[in-house]
Design a protein around this motif. Structure first.
Motif, PDB file in Angstrom:
ATOM      1  N   SER A 201      -1.548  34.671  53.327  1.00 31.85           N
ATOM      2  CA  SER A 201      -0.607  35.054  54.570  1.00 31.85           C
ATOM      3  C   SER A 201      -1.760  35.011  55.726  1.00 31.85           C
ATOM      4  O   SER A 201      -1.880  35.689  56.222  1.00 31.85           O
ATOM      5  N   LEU A 202      -1.737  33.506  56.086  1.00 29.87           N
ATOM      6  CA  LEU A 202      -2.381  33.467  57.176  1.00 29.87           C
ATOM      7  C   LEU A 202      -1.629  33.236  58.356  1.00 29.87           C
ATOM      8  O   LEU A 202      -1.389  31.818  58.938  1.00 29.87           O
ATOM      9  N   THR A 238       6.792  39.029  60.178  1.00 27.77           N
ATOM     10  CA  THR A 238       5.136  38.825  59.045  1.00 27.77           C
ATOM     11  C   THR A 238       5.712  40.329  58.980  1.00 27.77           C
ATOM     12  O   THR A 238       5.429  41.295  60.045  1.00 27.77           O
ATOM     13  N   ASP A 239       4.560  40.724  57.457  1.00 32.63           N
ATOM     14  CA  ASP A 239       4.126  42.239  57.341  1.00 32.63           C
ATOM     15  C   ASP A 239       2.487  42.325  58.300  1.00 32.63           C
ATOM     16  O   ASP A 239       1.864  43.730  57.695  1.00 32.63           O
ATOM     17  N   ASN A 240       1.731  41.707  59.012  1.00 35.36           N
ATOM     18  CA  ASN A 240       0.935  41.600  59.101  1.00 35.36           C
ATOM     19  C   ASN A 240      -0.491  41.930  58.076  1.00 35.36           C
ATOM     20  O   ASN A 240      -1.485  41.883  58.664  1.00 35.36           O
ATOM     21  N   PHE A 241      -0.227  41.530  56.898  1.00 37.17           N
ATOM     22  CA  PHE A 241      -0.605  40.866  56.133  1.00 37.17           C
ATOM     23  C   PHE A 241      -1.630  39.934  56.407  1.00 37.17           C
ATOM     24  O   PHE A 241      -1.467  39.762  55.478  1.00 37.17           O
ATOM     25  N   SER A 242      -2.895  40.185  56.828  1.00 36.19           N
ATOM     26  CA  SER A 242      -3.475  38.742  57.009  1.00 36.19           C
ATOM     27  C   SER A 242      -4.540  38.343  56.422  1.00 36.19           C
ATOM     28  O   SER A 242      -5.840  38.875  56.504  1.00 36.19           O
ATOM     29  N   GLY A 243      -4.449  37.011  55.475  1.00 43.00           N
ATOM     30  CA  GLY A 243      -5.523  36.137  55.336  1.00 43.00           C
ATOM     31  C   GLY A 243      -6.372  36.276  56.526  1.00 43.00           C
ATOM     32  O   GLY A 243      -6.913  35.594  57.798  1.00 43.00           O
TER      33      GLY A 243
END
Length: 352
Positions: A201-202, A238-243
């Protein structure tokens, strides 16, 4: 529609030239007649002074005068046509409509919502007329499902196909019960989106990859300003859970903003996280860069997005409004053709 002559000087110049030629012809004609007048002349008036011949002569003279009048009017119409009669068309000139990239996060945390987002995308394109649409999906890396196209049937088929596949893996229970064919379809769909190990999830990198699908986008700083928009949009879901990505969402939005690309954000994560600090920051980043933000859990998000796109589209069209000068020789040419045909018929009759 306003009428005007594109070459107004052509008519008077042509008329002056025609007058000069007629005067020259008359001078040479009178000179030739003066020489002929010195020769003996025999008159046939008495021999031809019978009723039938007189009627034929009068008819011949009438036809000759009519033919001359037709030639004069044809000459005037020719001069008018040479002057290029035109009308001013004040309709808007539209070089192209907006290019829109649908940018979808397909990381594991988004699988529960992706089929809903794709259904929302299908509803979105049903409101478009003339826009080009492309779809890119991303996790640690990105993959283009279809490039920019105005073939809405193809786009809708691809969205439905992807939505059907992702709908079969939208929950752990469905994943446990899925068959080999579905697992293969899912693997084929997301193939190319997980090429970086231990990363997922970048969002920033995914957004930049989506922007790279638009013509004219370059990595790094752009010479364009936001006012020089290329009428391009990205719809980021997106769900805004980013790596840990190369580009943060904020830096990616800076790049798109510099390139004149508007990014609209669609939050597609758990409704319980809508008011988290990170989610609020995502909304602030998108709105501060000129985009609109909404959640799939809110009422009628697609209508809000369409309204925003249409509003920006109308603003762009106001900037490119032009007046065009269009040649309209139609009726003039038709009248000239009719007169020439009549003159040919009279000339043929006179020769008889």
């Amino acid at each position: 529609m306003n009428f005007e002559w594109r070459w107004p000087w052509a008519g008077p110049v042509g008329l002056l030239l025609a007058v000069v030629l007629i005067v020259v012809w008359m001078v040479f004609s009178s000179h030739r007649h003066s020489k002929i007048a010195q020769l003996p002349v025999y008159h046939l008036d008495e021999d031809l002074n019978i009723e039938h011949v007189v009627d034929q002569f009068h008819q011949w003279r009438l036809l000759g005068r009519t033919a001359t009048a037709l030639l004069v009017v044809s000459l005037l119409l020719s001069l008018a046509t040479i002057s290029r009669p035109s009308t001013i068309d004040k309709a808007d000139e539209r070089a192209s409509n907006r290019d829109i990239i649908l940018c979808l996060d397909v990381s594991p945390s988004m699988l529960s919502y992706d089929h809903e987002v794709l259904a929302a995308y299908q509803e979105l394109i049903s409101n478009f007329k003339g826009e080009r649409i492309g779809l890119s999906i991303f996790n640690s890396t990105s993959r283009t499902l279809f490039p920019l196209t105005d073939d809405y049937r193809l786009a809708s088929d691809q969205l439905k196909k992807a939505g059907d596949i992702l709908g079969k893996v939208s929950s752990q229970d469905k994943i446990d019960r899925t068959d080999a064919r579905t697992r293969q379809d899912f693997s084929d769909l997301i193939d190319g989106t997980q090429n970086r190990k231990d990363q997922t999830s970048l969002i920033g990198d995914g957004l930049v990859s989506c922007a790279a699908m638009l013509p004219g986008f370059t990595y790094g700083k752009s010479n364009k300003t936001p006012a020089q928009s290329d009428k391009a949009s990205i719809v980021l879901a997106t769900d805004n859970f980013s790596g840990s990505s190369t580009y943060t969402l904020a830096s990616a939005l800076d790049l798109t903003h510099q390139a004149g690309i508007v990014v609209d954000g669609m939050y597609a994560g758990p409704s319980a996280n809508e008011h988290d600090e990170t989610t609020i920051q995502m909304e602030n980043d998108i709105v501060s860069h000129g985009g609109s933000y909404f959640s799939v859990h809110s009422g009628k998000p697609i209508e809000s997005l369409v309204q925003g796109i249409e509003k920006r589209k109308n603003q762009d069209e106001q900037h490119i409004r032009r007046t065009a000068l269009v040649d309209t020789p139609g009726w003039w040419t038709l009248a000239l053709a009719v007169l020439v045909v009549l003159w040919i018929c009279l000339a043929w009759r006179l020769n008889r």
